[in-house]
Design a protein around this motif. Structure first.
Motif, mmCIF file in Angstrom:
data_model
loop_
_atom_site.group_PDB
_atom_site.id
_atom_site.type_symbol
_atom_site.label_atom_id
_atom_site.label_comp_id
_atom_site.label_asym_id
_atom_site.label_seq_id
_atom_site.Cartn_x
_atom_site.Cartn_y
_atom_site.Cartn_z
ATOM 1 N N ASN A 1 0.860 -1.176 0.000
ATOM 2 C CA ASN A 1 0.000 0.000 0.000
ATOM 3 C C ASN A 1 0.901 1.231 0.000
ATOM 4 O O ASN A 1 1.533 1.559 1.013
ATOM 5 N N GLU B 1 0.409 4.316 0.170
ATOM 6 C CA GLU B 1 0.099 5.405 1.094
ATOM 7 C C GLU B 1 0.827 5.261 2.426
ATOM 8 O O GLU B 1 0.998 6.244 3.154
ATOM 9 N N GLY C 1 -8.572 3.409 3.533
ATOM 10 C CA GLY C 1 -7.166 3.297 3.189
ATOM 11 C C GLY C 1 -6.303 3.516 4.421
ATOM 12 O O GLY C 1 -6.702 3.213 5.548
ATOM 13 N N THR D 1 -9.176 7.113 -0.271
ATOM 14 C CA THR D 1 -8.987 6.420 -1.542
ATOM 15 C C THR D 1 -8.936 4.903 -1.408
ATOM 16 O O THR D 1 -8.647 4.227 -2.384
ATOM 17 N N GLY D 2 -9.184 4.365 -0.225
ATOM 18 C CA GLY D 2 -9.028 2.933 -0.034
ATOM 19 C C GLY D 2 -10.123 2.118 -0.686
ATOM 20 O O GLY D 2 -11.239 2.583 -0.912
ATOM 21 N N SER D 3 -9.807 0.868 -0.982
ATOM 22 C CA SER D 3 -10.787 -0.075 -1.508
ATOM 23 C C SER D 3 -11.543 -0.702 -0.344
ATOM 24 O O SER D 3 -11.364 -0.315 0.813
ATOM 25 N N ASN E 1 -4.444 0.473 -1.155
ATOM 26 C CA ASN E 1 -4.232 1.232 -2.384
ATOM 27 C C ASN E 1 -3.118 0.536 -3.157
ATOM 28 O O ASN E 1 -1.936 0.737 -2.886
ATOM 29 N N TYR F 1 -6.311 -5.060 -9.497
ATOM 30 C CA TYR F 1 -6.001 -3.675 -9.875
ATOM 31 C C TYR F 1 -5.368 -3.676 -11.269
ATOM 32 O O TYR F 1 -4.502 -4.510 -11.571
ATOM 33 N N ASP G 1 -10.056 -0.812 -10.236
ATOM 34 C CA ASP G 1 -9.762 -1.589 -9.035
ATOM 35 C C ASP G 1 -11.075 -2.173 -8.502
ATOM 36 O O ASP G 1 -12.085 -1.465 -8.391
#
Length: 600
Positions: free
Chosen positions: A164, A166, A190, A219-221, A226, A399, A421
């Motif tokens: 990730n 981030e 995220g 912005t996380g899934s 991420n 992704y 994603d």
């Protein structure tokens, strides 16, 4: 038709623009400026051996990996400026008749960099070349903004648990992890972090100049990750005093630039594996059983290169995540005796006396007792016990990102990027009764066209779309279950409070309300960069259309019973019941259009 008042407002607005422009032109010097910060600037001064300035020097700037080429000419004071350069490695050359040609190689420009490269020219033939190998200066002297760069080497070489990217933002000055509970809500947060004391929700996430935040301003899934490390060239975390061009949010700006292809084909194939072979048990794990299993595989590829040399390039990246995580779950459930109506007696001090008493278990409650598993751990002596379980939470995520760059001419450039994603997380509850599913799908794209009208005037137009969908719902593991409301898809909740006898209450059984969060933003921006003598003037405007179509279901959507004690539950005496009526409406999201402009 414009009214008189409308005409007056337009005249006042035009007058304000003229006044601002005159103020800038009156300033002795304006530092280098950038649009959305995805590019870099080179500037400097050309002098002769005595220190005298040299006007009319031809400056050429070439990116060595793609062959892109820009030019400029030094002004009457020997100054030059080349803005809006893509991050990369450059060769800069200074030429003037009667002087040896000076060449600076190996100049690496990073996202948002404003490098000062001065040239001293020596008298001689123009065919003679003086080549100096050297990177751009590390000290930023043209801006007061606080920012930290995470370059490609850090992204590739530093260990990332879960890949990730981030997580690398936490390494920057003034940035710290923000810890909060997201129980009951879908993923999408995220890596939550605060910068310079601002709230995590005020951060602004930009990829190639386009905001990619979802409805949670993150912005996380669904897996709170991420992915796409291989598709990122570098990113910068700006925490304060950054350009007004970013606008929108008051927190940090996380400015990401994606990889583009070059004149050489390059690629990678990777697989990362992690398991529980060397893990230790936590405090709550059953000592008589094996450690809860854990297995994670992250795999994928990245490839980039030329479709046409010096002209058209492509870069593509795929990454997959497959994870099975053994959980350590603890639930407080009715013991075998209480299910038969046999409860302990409590004294005036609130503790069990050792005696028992009998109550009648209501027929309406008996069908729901089977959804509470029998204790397999400690018995608390109050009619309840501990149920320990180690279910497996599964996570799947895919992704994909691709980018095309094309140079029509040396003055006309365009690039297009598309990112997709999709993530799915299945989590069994503490009773092994329901399985909660969090699902997300995110798509973002951008098309950017840059026109170089002259070495002193450049315009960049950009259009982007960001679309995210996050959903959470629950299904019964064993099949159909009774529902509390008409047309209910699954059972609601049975909740418990603190009892008069000191009991902390049973663990909530059932499903919380489903959540649907579709979110779309359409973004258009246009920026110009104008060099006029000693002045670097930049301005632009943006329009953002946000459609937050989230459907917020109330607490009573599936129905919710609340009981104060275990005894009241067994007797069917609820303290409260909540349910939406047939006429009730679901509270939906909102739509908003944002306009902005700047001049600096």
């Amino acid at each position: 038709m414009f009214t008189k008042s409308t005409d007056q407002r337009l005249l006042r607005a035009a007058g304000l623009w003229v006044l601002i422009l005159l103020v800038f032109l009156a300033l002795p010097q304006v530092s280098s400026l950038e649009g959305q910060g995805t590019t870099a600037t080179v500037s400097g001064t050309v002098q002769d051996e005595t220190g005298g300035v040299l006007p009319g020097v031809s400056i050429s700037v070439e990116e060595v990996n793609t062959g892109s080429f820009r030019t400029a000419v030094s002004d009457d004071l020997g100054r030059y400026r080349v803005p809006l350069l893509e991050p990369g490695t450059y060769q800069i050359q200074a030429e003037l008749s009667g002087f040896q040609t000076a060449v600076r190689t190996g100049v690496k420009l990073e996202v948002g960099a404003r490098a000062i490269i001065d040239f001293p020219l020596t008298i001689g033939e123009i065919t003679e070349r003086v080549v100096v190998q050297g990177a751009a200066p590390l000290v930023e002297t043209t801006t007061t903004s606080m920012a930290g760069l995470v370059d490609d080497k850090k992204i590739r070489d530093l260990p990332l648990n879960g890949r990730n990217y981030e997580q690398l933002a936490i390494l920057q000055t003034g940035v710290s992890t923000a810890r909060f509970s997201s129980t009951g809500s879908p993923g999408g947060s995220g890596t939550s972090f605060a910068a310079a004391g601002s709230r995590p929700s005020t951060n602004n996430f930009m990829v190639d100049g386009v905001n990619i935040s979802n409805y949670k301003d993150s912005t996380g899934s669904a897996a709170d990750t991420n992915l796409g490390v291989e598709s990122i060239r570098e990113f910068k975390v700006m925490t304060s005093t950054y350009s007004a061009a970013y606008g929108r949010n008051s927190g940090a700006v996380i400015n990401v630039v994606t990889q583009s292809g070059t004149n050489q084909w390059h690629g990678s194939l990777f697989e990362f594996h992690r398991n529980s072979a060397l893990d230790a048990k936590n405090f709550f794990d059953d000592t008589s059983k094996d450690i809860p299993a854990f297995k994670r595989n992250q795999f994928g590829f990245a490839v980039g290169g030329p479709i046409s040399q010096d002209r058209t390039f492509i870069f593509a990246n795929y990454e997959g995540l497959r994870e099975g995580l053994g959980l350590t779950n603890i639930a407080v459930v009715p013991d075998a005796a209480s299910r038969q109506g046999i409860l302990p007696e409590f004294g005036s001090d609130g503790f069990p006396t050792g005696g028992t008493r009998n109550i009648v278990v209501a027929d309406s409650v008996k069908p729901f007792l089977e959804f509470f598993p029998l204790p397999n751990g400690r018995n608390f002596g109050d009619g309840s016990g501990e149920f320990l379980s180690g279910p497996n939470r599964t996570t799947n995520e895919d992704y994909f990102s691709t980018r095309f760059d094309h140079h029509f001419t040396t003055q006309d450039n365009i690039f297009v990027r598309y990112t997709f994603d999709e993530a799915d997380v299945l989590t069994p509850d503490n009773h092994q009764f329901l399985e909660s599913q969090a699902f997300s799908r995110t798509q973002s794209g951008v098309i950017e066209y840059r026109k170089i009208f002259s070495p002193t005037f450049i315009n960049t137009a950009r259009f982007g779309v960001n679309r995210s969908f996050l959903e959470r719902f629950s299904n019964s593991i064993s099949g159909q279950v009774p529902t509390f409301v008409p047309n209910g898809q699954t059972m609601g909740q049975i909740r418990f409070g603190r009892s008069q006898g000191g009991q902390l209450g049973l663990t909530t059984l059932g499903s919380s309300s489903p959540q649907l969060n579709p979110y779309t933003s359409y973004q258009y921006s246009d920026d110009f960069n104008w060099t006029a003598g000693s002045h670097g003037i930049q301005g632009g405007a943006s329009v953002t259309r946000i459609q937050n179509n989230a459907i917020t279901f109330g607490t009573g959507t599936l129905g919710q019973y609340t009981f104060r004690t275990l005894e009241e539950f067994l007797q069917g005496q609820a303290q409260q019941f909540q349910a939406d009526t047939a006429e009730s409406t679901r509270r939906r999201g909102w739509r908003q259009t944002l306009f902005g402009f700047y001049l600096q």
